[in-house]
Write a protein that holds these residues in place. Structure first.
Motif, PDB file in Angstrom:
ATOM      1  N   ALA B 341     -28.906  52.437  18.391  1.00 31.65           N
ATOM      2  CA  ALA B 341     -28.136  52.805  19.584  1.00 31.65           C
ATOM      3  C   ALA B 341     -27.011  51.799  19.796  1.00 31.65           C
ATOM      4  CB  ALA B 341     -29.063  52.860  20.790  1.00 31.65           C
ATOM      5  N   ASP B 342     -25.867  52.049  19.175  1.00 26.41           N
ATOM      6  CA  ASP B 342     -24.736  51.118  19.300  1.00 26.41           C
ATOM      7  C   ASP B 342     -24.214  51.018  20.727  1.00 26.41           C
ATOM      8  OD1 ASP B 342     -24.789  50.345  16.702  1.00 26.41           O
ATOM      9  OD2 ASP B 342     -23.258  51.752  16.012  1.00 26.41           O
ATOM     10  N   PHE B 343     -24.360  52.116  21.485  1.00 30.86           N
ATOM     11  CA  PHE B 343     -23.791  52.097  22.841  1.00 30.86           C
ATOM     12  C   PHE B 343     -24.375  50.967  23.692  1.00 30.86           C
ATOM     13  CE2 PHE B 343     -27.648  54.503  23.717  1.00 30.86           C
ATOM     14  CZ  PHE B 343     -27.995  54.100  24.998  1.00 30.86           C
ATOM     15  N   VAL B 344     -25.602  50.552  23.347  1.00 31.42           N
ATOM     16  CA  VAL B 344     -26.243  49.483  24.123  1.00 31.42           C
ATOM     17  C   VAL B 344     -25.414  48.195  24.057  1.00 31.42           C
ATOM     18  CG1 VAL B 344     -28.322  48.032  24.294  1.00 31.42           C
ATOM     19  CG2 VAL B 344     -28.551  50.443  23.732  1.00 31.42           C
ATOM     20  N   ASP B 345     -24.763  47.983  22.902  1.00 30.74           N
ATOM     21  CA  ASP B 345     -24.006  46.743  22.702  1.00 30.74           C
ATOM     22  C   ASP B 345     -22.513  46.921  22.992  1.00 30.74           C
ATOM     23  OD1 ASP B 345     -23.787  44.093  22.097  1.00 30.74           O
ATOM     24  OD2 ASP B 345     -23.685  44.365  19.926  1.00 30.74           O
ATOM     25  N   GLU B 346     -22.150  48.049  23.561  1.00 32.78           N
ATOM     26  CA  GLU B 346     -20.727  48.291  23.782  1.00 32.78           C
ATOM     27  C   GLU B 346     -20.404  48.510  25.248  1.00 32.78           C
ATOM     28  OE1 GLU B 346     -19.948  51.486  21.070  1.00 32.78           O
ATOM     29  OE2 GLU B 346     -20.337  50.228  19.321  1.00 32.78           O
ATOM     30  N   GLN B 347     -21.270  48.021  26.099  1.00 33.52           N
ATOM     31  CA  GLN B 347     -21.052  48.159  27.537  1.00 33.52           C
ATOM     32  C   GLN B 347     -20.337  46.916  28.066  1.00 33.52           C
ATOM     33  OE1 GLN B 347     -21.947  51.071  28.969  1.00 33.52           O
ATOM     34  NE2 GLN B 347     -22.662  51.660  26.921  1.00 33.52           N
ATOM     35  N   PRO B 348     -19.614  47.061  29.179  1.00 29.72           N
ATOM     36  CA  PRO B 348     -18.948  45.882  29.759  1.00 29.72           C
ATOM     37  C   PRO B 348     -19.969  44.802  30.130  1.00 29.72           C
ATOM     38  CG  PRO B 348     -18.240  47.913  30.856  1.00 29.72           C
ATOM     39  CD  PRO B 348     -19.360  48.282  29.951  1.00 29.72           C
ATOM     40  N   THR B 349     -21.152  45.250  30.524  1.00 31.76           N
ATOM     41  CA  THR B 349     -22.207  44.289  30.877  1.00 31.76           C
ATOM     42  C   THR B 349     -23.167  44.155  29.691  1.00 31.76           C
ATOM     43  OG1 THR B 349     -22.064  45.184  33.095  1.00 31.76           O
ATOM     44  CG2 THR B 349     -23.950  43.767  32.638  1.00 31.76           C
ATOM     45  N   GLU B 350     -23.710  42.958  29.543  1.00 28.32           N
ATOM     46  CA  GLU B 350     -24.658  42.722  28.443  1.00 28.32           C
ATOM     47  C   GLU B 350     -26.051  43.220  28.837  1.00 28.32           C
ATOM     48  OE1 GLU B 350     -25.320  42.461  25.506  1.00 28.32           O
ATOM     49  OE2 GLU B 350     -25.218  40.371  24.854  1.00 28.32           O
ATOM     50  N   TYR B 351     -26.626  44.081  27.993  1.00 26.48           N
ATOM     51  CA  TYR B 351     -27.964  44.594  28.282  1.00 26.48           C
ATOM     52  C   TYR B 351     -29.009  44.098  27.279  1.00 26.48           C
ATOM     53  CZ  TYR B 351     -25.696  47.713  31.591  1.00 26.48           C
ATOM     54  OH  TYR B 351     -24.983  48.201  32.641  1.00 26.48           O
ATOM     55  N   ILE B 352     -28.549  43.259  26.349  1.00 24.65           N
ATOM     56  CA  ILE B 352     -29.488  42.741  25.340  1.00 24.65           C
ATOM     57  C   ILE B 352     -29.841  41.302  25.700  1.00 24.65           C
ATOM     58  CG2 ILE B 352     -29.825  42.268  22.884  1.00 24.65           C
ATOM     59  CD1 ILE B 352     -27.499  44.278  22.373  1.00 24.65           C
ATOM     60  N   ALA B 353     -31.139  41.014  25.731  1.00 24.45           N
ATOM     61  CA  ALA B 353     -31.563  39.640  26.032  1.00 24.45           C
ATOM     62  C   ALA B 353     -31.018  38.694  24.971  1.00 24.45           C
ATOM     63  CB  ALA B 353     -33.084  39.570  26.074  1.00 24.45           C
ATOM     64  N   THR B 354     -30.733  37.455  25.358  1.00 28.61           N
ATOM     65  CA  THR B 354     -30.107  36.506  24.435  1.00 28.61           C
ATOM     66  C   THR B 354     -30.939  36.291  23.174  1.00 28.61           C
ATOM     67  OG1 THR B 354     -29.130  35.433  26.340  1.00 28.61           O
ATOM     68  CG2 THR B 354     -29.100  34.187  24.296  1.00 28.61           C
ATOM     69  N   ASP B 355     -32.263  36.293  23.310  1.00 26.90           N
ATOM     70  CA  ASP B 355     -33.092  36.098  22.113  1.00 26.90           C
ATOM     71  C   ASP B 355     -33.315  37.412  21.350  1.00 26.90           C
ATOM     72  OD1 ASP B 355     -34.816  37.426  23.762  1.00 26.90           O
ATOM     73  OD2 ASP B 355     -36.432  35.956  23.654  1.00 26.90           O
ATOM     74  N   ARG B 356     -32.704  38.468  21.821  1.00 26.56           N
ATOM     75  CA  ARG B 356     -32.733  39.782  21.183  1.00 26.56           C
ATOM     76  C   ARG B 356     -34.158  40.298  20.957  1.00 26.56           C
ATOM     77  NH1 ARG B 356     -27.299  40.617  19.824  1.00 26.56           N
ATOM     78  NH2 ARG B 356     -27.802  42.621  18.901  1.00 26.56           N
ATOM     79  N   GLN B 357     -35.014  40.052  21.913  1.00 29.17           N
ATOM     80  CA  GLN B 357     -36.380  40.561  21.828  1.00 29.17           C
ATOM     81  C   GLN B 357     -36.605  41.744  22.758  1.00 29.17           C
ATOM     82  OE1 GLN B 357     -38.856  39.272  19.512  1.00 29.17           O
ATOM     83  NE2 GLN B 357     -36.814  38.682  18.829  1.00 29.17           N
ATOM     84  N   SER B 358     -35.685  41.952  23.701  1.00 25.03           N
ATOM     85  CA  SER B 358     -35.861  43.068  24.629  1.00 25.03           C
ATOM     86  C   SER B 358     -34.523  43.479  25.231  1.00 25.03           C
ATOM     87  CB  SER B 358     -36.834  42.648  25.733  1.00 25.03           C
ATOM     88  OG  SER B 358     -37.060  43.737  26.600  1.00 25.03           O
ATOM     89  N   LEU B 359     -34.504  44.693  25.789  1.00 28.69           N
ATOM     90  CA  LEU B 359     -33.324  45.164  26.509  1.00 28.69           C
ATOM     91  C   LEU B 359     -33.608  45.088  28.005  1.00 28.69           C
ATOM     92  CD1 LEU B 359     -32.482  48.394  24.473  1.00 28.69           C
ATOM     93  CD2 LEU B 359     -31.620  46.087  24.119  1.00 28.69           C
ATOM     94  N   ARG B 360     -32.579  45.203  28.786  1.00 27.72           N
ATOM     95  CA  ARG B 360     -32.790  45.270  30.248  1.00 27.72           C
ATOM     96  C   ARG B 360     -33.113  46.724  30.581  1.00 27.72           C
ATOM     97  NH1 ARG B 360     -27.631  42.838  32.823  1.00 27.72           N
ATOM     98  NH2 ARG B 360     -28.666  43.620  34.708  1.00 27.72           N
TER      99      ARG B 360
END
Lengths: 119, 588
Positions: B341-360
């Motif tokens: 799901a590329d759209f998750v990483d293309e939002q103005p706000t960050e929805y991926i946790a910094t350690d990339r273990q979970s999404l918001r």
């Protein structure tokens, strides 16, 4: 397992189990023999004179170095009967070993029969 | 007289300042990236974003292992002497033990280092107004924090980098202790040096990161685990486009044999299917996904759906809202879902946790995706359970062991069908299916039970007949005896295990000292076969003599014994301290 009431009693076993922290001696054996005598008399009175009464005295054997009078008396009794009479004295580990061996023999016999396609 | 007083205008106070202490390095490095795979994936992602064709990771596992052993011994020795020591997990390995990550990307000039690499939190996508690299790759990095990851596993991070076209490379060294002793991040000076001959990096450019003064604890990760973890993180990358090597070997994702995939189970299990979600505000989300199932059960932390964005892991496996009580929940043991799901990483706000273990997952943008995936996992588990049941039933009906077992029971046709269904269910519940010992043992017990009823009914029918057929009687009774013996074998095995366990207890040095006569007594009462294989029926123990004989009379069926307690006590013993047993048919 059959129902004893319908098939008749042939064998009664009385087990005298002593605490592991007590070494077996003559007093324990005499107590067991008393029980056996009472049971035999009762069975005979009730019409079962042929019922075999056996006794097991199970516990911890005294150290071989023990020279206590009752311990030595027990040893003498065991030696005289070679521990093969109607009462027997066993260390608990010996009992378990005998029972395990008996179960294993039954299993071996079953497997032999299976190999021979008899069951 | 008039006094002239000059009034001075009040000076404006200095504006308040927000300062960031260098300990932020500790929080964003040491505390966030605590394991080696997560640290290395950050540098690998940087290599990918630099348009490199590869990222080569090199480390001497043997040297690391040996150094850890020595370090631990030294640490224990120091503690034994009473010397003040930091916790073992924070101690660092000798300086000459390193981990290197090298790429052949664009590399950086001195100015790039200053303006890009040495700016924590630099937003490359905003500055360059693009989500793609010069070569058209979708950028993986976003927050500009991955460069701090090195401090999660090392106290020294060296960067040697050569920009394409430059004859030399530039080297900087970041020392963790130096960074955190400053009062403010603005005060930190990083000396640099020119490395002649490009520092061994290609003329087309490249970067080498050298991690040293490695921290004891994170270095416990083995090479295979490390390789699989990194490869899983970049599982959607085509290795022809970007190869990741560990000690010269191209790394592979965790080997998993996929056997089923949902939806569209007829498609190849490795393919993903596209899906579009329409949000309540009419926004649409395009993504591809598949809920796959592996042949062997997965470790708990690998079960669930993984979400990838820009070909990089954005969320670790998660069962999301899957209800534990649902039909087919056991199938989650094999569930390996994947979502791109590329759209998750293309939002103005960050929805991926910094350690990339979970999404918001709780935000309105992702709630519909979470609900959709949870529902798809539920449906997939049900479908896979059904598939396994059907496949198992077919498999067992062709399995020699099962067919011989079912045939030996001589069941009527309708019961045979039940037997195969039952065997299929049991096989599908056993992790290793019909080949496992678990299956063979269980199916025998269940089918014996099924057969027993039939056999007893047949014998009952025979008994009702006026002239029962002797041959049928012999056949049924023989079969019954055989099953009884079969049961005895299973019990005998169990008994032997029990005897062995008790023997170990008795051999323990503490056993004789303990006052456990009662426990032993109770055990022998419950299991007289511990004393003798032929003892089966316990009668009584530690009872008054009259009670003992009363019990015996019951067993013997002496009707006129009456109430033994009223009979004159010819035996003057008040109590028997012994157990009384009667033997079983086995002795005869």
């Amino acid at each position: 397992m059959f129902l004893l009431g319908s098939s008749g009693l042939r064998r009664l076993v009385i087990v005298e189990l002593k605490a592991p922290n007590t070494s077996l001696d003559g007093t324990h054996l005499r107590q067991l023999q008393d029980y056996m005598r009472e049971a035999k008399r009762w069975l005979s009175d009730k019409g079962f004179p042929d019922c075999q009464v056996e006794g097991y005295l199970i516990g911890s054997m005294a150290e071989p170095s023990s020279r206590a009078k009752e311990v030595e008396w027990l040893r003498d009794q065991m030696e005289q009967t070679r521990n093969r009479g109607d009462w027997r004295v066993y260390d608990i580990l010996e009992v378990l070993e005998l029972s395990e061996r008996a179960h294993q023999e039954l299993l071996d016999a079953y497997q032999e029969l299976q190999k021979a396609k008899k069951i | 007289m008039t006094a002239i007083v000059a009034l001075e205008a009040p000076t404006a106070p200095k504006p308040l300042r927000f300062k960031v202490a260098p300990h932020i390095v500790q929080d964003l490095g040491l505390n966030l990236y605590t394991n080696l795979p997560r640290v290395l994936v950050e540098f690998v992602a940087n290599a990918y974003d630099a348009d490199s064709a590869y990222a080569n990771v090199a480390m001497d596992q043997d040297a690391i292992r040996d150094a850890r052993v020595i370090l631990k011994k030294e640490w224990e020795l120091a503690r034994a002497k009473g010397t003040a020591t930091p916790p073992l997990e924070e101690v660092t390995l000798p300086d000459d033990i390193t981990i290197t990550i090298e790429d052949a990307g664009h590399g950086m000039a001195r100015e790039d280092l200053e303006k890009k690499f040495l700016v924590a939190g630099r937003r490359r996508r905003d500055e360059e107004a693009s989500i793609r690299t010069a070569n058209g790759r979708l950028l993986m990095g976003r927050k500009g924090l991955g460069k701090l990851a090195g401090f999660g596993v090392a106290h020294r991070v060296e960067v040697i980098t050569r920009k394409s076209g430059e004859p030399h490379a530039t080297k900087i060294r970041l020392e963790y202790e130096e960074l955190i002793k400053n009062k403010s991040v603005d005060e930190i000076e990083i000396p640099d040096e020119v490395v002649p001959n490009g520092g061994g990096l290609p003329e087309s450019g490249g970067t080498r990161i050298v991690l040293s003064r490695l921290v004891y604890e994170p270095m416990k990760t083995g090479e295979a685990t490390l390789a699989h973890a990194i490869a899983d993180h970049f599982a959607l990358i085509d290795t022809d486009d970007f190869a990741i090597r560990l000690n010269n070997q191209v790394i592979e994702p965790t080997p998993r044999k996929l056997v089923y995939a949902y939806p569209e189970p007829d498609r190849d299990v490795t393919e993903l299917v596209n899906h579009q979600l329409v949000l309540p505000d009419d926004r649409t989300q395009m993504f591809s996904y598949r809920i796959r199932f592996t042949e062997k059960s997965l470790p708990a932390r690998q079960r669930g759906v993984r979400v990838y964005a820009h070909k990089r892991l954005a969320s670790a496996p998660d069962l999301l809202d899957l209800p534990t009580g649902m039909h087919g929940f056991r199938m989650t043991d094999y569930l390996d879902g994947i979502v791109h799901a590329d759209f998750v990483d293309e939002q103005p706000t960050e929805y991926i946790a910094t350690d990339r273990q979970s999404l918001r997952w709780e935000v309105p943008l992702l709630t519909p995706l979470r609900e959709f995936l949870s529902d798809e996992m539920r449906k997939a588990c049900t479908a896979y359970q059904k598939y396994r049941d059907e496949k198992s039933e077919k498999d067992v009906s062709e399995d020699t062991f099962t067919t011989e077992l079912v045939e030996s029971l001589e069941l009527p046709q309708y019961k045979k069908k039940v037997a195969y269904e039952l065997a299929g269910k049991i096989a599908s519940l056993c992790q290793d299916g019909k080949e496992s010992d678990e299956y063979k043992e269980r199916v025998q017990i269940f089918l014996d039970g099924l057969g027993q009823g039939t056999l007893l009914r047949l014998l009952g029918d025979l008994a009702q007949e006026d002239k029962p057929d002797i041959n049928r009687l012999v056949a049924h009774v023989t079969q019954l005896a055989s099953r009884e013996l079969g049961e005895f074998v299973r019990f005998a095995h169990g008994r032997i295990f029990g005897i062995e366990a008790l023997r170990k207890i008795c051999m323990d040095v503490n056993f004789k000292a303990a006052k456990n006569e009662k426990e032993l007594h109770d055990l022998f009462k419950t299991a007289p076969w511990l004393i003798n294989a032929t003892f089966a029926q316990f009668l009584t123990s530690n009872q008054r003599i009259d009670t003992t004989f009363e019990k015996l009379a019951e067993v013997l069926g002496i009707d006129d014994y009456g109430n033994a307690a009223n009979e004159p006590a010819r035996i003057s013993c008040s109590c028997w301290g012994a157990a009384v047993y009667v033997d079983s048919s086995l002795s005869s």
